[in-house]
Design a protein around this motif. Structure first.
Motif, PDB file in Angstrom:
ATOM      1  N   SER A 113       7.487   3.800   1.516  1.00  0.00           N
ATOM      2  CA  SER A 113       8.769   3.800   1.631  1.00  0.00           C
ATOM      3  C   SER A 113       9.619   4.625   2.657  1.00  0.00           C
ATOM      4  N   VAL A 114       9.053   5.732   2.902  1.00  0.00           N
ATOM      5  CA  VAL A 114       9.533   6.511   4.160  1.00  0.00           C
ATOM      6  C   VAL A 114       9.182   5.644   5.541  1.00  0.00           C
ATOM      7  N   GLN A 115       8.077   5.111   5.582  1.00  0.00           N
ATOM      8  CA  GLN A 115       7.860   4.443   6.820  1.00  0.00           C
ATOM      9  C   GLN A 115       8.757   3.376   6.977  1.00  0.00           C
ATOM     10  N   HIS A 121      13.530   5.667  -0.643  1.00  0.00           N
ATOM     11  CA  HIS A 121      14.376   4.712  -1.427  1.00  0.00           C
ATOM     12  C   HIS A 121      13.823   4.530  -3.023  1.00  0.00           C
ATOM     13  N   GLU A 122      14.485   5.287  -3.558  1.00  0.00           N
ATOM     14  CA  GLU A 122      13.792   5.795  -4.917  1.00  0.00           C
ATOM     15  C   GLU A 122      13.493   4.551  -5.907  1.00  0.00           C
ATOM     16  N   ILE A 123      14.549   3.539  -6.076  1.00  0.00           N
ATOM     17  CA  ILE A 123      14.447   2.547  -7.059  1.00  0.00           C
ATOM     18  C   ILE A 123      13.384   1.595  -6.598  1.00  0.00           C
ATOM     19  N   GLU A 124      13.061   1.474  -5.142  1.00  0.00           N
ATOM     20  CA  GLU A 124      12.021   0.490  -4.523  1.00  0.00           C
ATOM     21  C   GLU A 124      10.739   1.371  -5.155  1.00  0.00           C
ATOM     22  N   THR A 125      10.629   2.393  -4.839  1.00  0.00           N
ATOM     23  CA  THR A 125       9.393   3.209  -5.061  1.00  0.00           C
ATOM     24  C   THR A 125       9.071   3.213  -6.447  1.00  0.00           C
ATOM     25  N   ILE A 126      10.044   3.430  -7.120  1.00  0.00           N
ATOM     26  CA  ILE A 126       9.626   3.454  -8.739  1.00  0.00           C
ATOM     27  C   ILE A 126       9.343   2.094  -9.100  1.00  0.00           C
ATOM     28  N   LEU A 127       9.855   1.301  -8.734  1.00  0.00           N
ATOM     29  CA  LEU A 127       9.558  -0.155  -9.402  1.00  0.00           C
ATOM     30  C   LEU A 127       8.130  -0.622  -8.532  1.00  0.00           C
ATOM     31  N   HIS A 128       7.964  -0.333  -7.245  1.00  0.00           N
ATOM     32  CA  HIS A 128       6.630  -0.600  -6.823  1.00  0.00           C
ATOM     33  C   HIS A 128       5.338   0.072  -7.413  1.00  0.00           C
ATOM     34  N   PRO A 156      18.846   1.102  -0.080  1.00  0.00           N
ATOM     35  CA  PRO A 156      18.285   2.024   0.862  1.00  0.00           C
ATOM     36  C   PRO A 156      19.099   2.718   1.784  1.00  0.00           C
ATOM     37  N   HIS A 157      19.089   3.844   2.274  1.00  0.00           N
ATOM     38  CA  HIS A 157      19.693   4.575   3.134  1.00  0.00           C
ATOM     39  C   HIS A 157      18.913   4.647   4.337  1.00  0.00           C
ATOM     40  N   ASN A 158      18.967   3.746   5.035  1.00  0.00           N
ATOM     41  CA  ASN A 158      18.048   3.596   6.348  1.00  0.00           C
ATOM     42  C   ASN A 158      18.620   4.615   7.367  1.00  0.00           C
TER      43      ASN A 158
END
Length: 179
Positions: A113-115, A121-128, A156-158
């Motif tokens: 996610s950081v990459q 991006h918390e939601i993406e990370t949790i869902l993944h 996400p906050h890019n």
């Protein structure tokens, strides 16, 4: 392999003089997550000195450590205990002993996610992570609570320099232990 081989291996890998530990317990008494550990940090150091490789590399403690470095700061012998624990994690993974594969997998998803975004991006990370574990609903109540309080961002906050971030990851990719 005699009992000192494991001690020498850890000292060589970390550059830390683990053998100087005199079991004062300051690392353990300062640890914020000691209640969740199966072996106290000072005892992990003692098991290293005694050459008890299986006990150390199979412990939950090395995976529970938050790497907050409190133990290292408190050590009167300047042993960077957190650094030792990090080296033990890598050795555990290299030998296929990783007791807490979930922790390692979460780290990988976190870094992905950081990459991608330059930050988490918390939601993406949790869902993944939850999809990976095939366990979508076990923490849903807590997740909804965090979402309602605005603790989890939907989008996400890019960062602006995402290309630069990808270059950083490309540089360290060859140094990965696993993945």
């Amino acid at each position: 392999m005699d009992n000192l081989d494991f001690l020498h291996e850890v000292e060589k890998a970390t550059g830390e003089k683990v053998s100087t530990c005199y079991q004062c317990c300051k690392c353990t008494t300062g640890c914020p997550v000691v209640a969740d550990m199966d072996i106290y940090p000072h005892r992990i150091i003692r098991y290293i000195i005694l050459g008890n490789r299986d006990r150390v590399l199979g412990s939950k403690t090395i995976w529970t450590c938050l790497q907050c470095v409190t133990c290292s700061v408190r050590c009167p012998n300047d042993i960077d205990v957190a650094r030792v624990f990090d080296a033990l994690r890598k050795t555990s993974v290299q030998e296929g002993r990783a007791a807490e594969n979930d922790t390692w997998r979460f780290d990988e998803i976190f870094l992905e996610s950081v990459q991608r975004h330059g930050r988490l991006h918390e939601i993406e990370t949790i869902l993944h992570y939850k999809l990976d574990k095939k366990d979508l609903f076990s923490d849903s109540k807590m997740g909804m609570g965090m979402l309602m309080k605005g603790r989890l961002g939907l989008l996400p906050h890019n960062i602006k320099d995402r290309k630069g971030m990808k270059e950083i990851f490309k540089k360290i990719e060859g140094k990965k232990v696993r993945g």
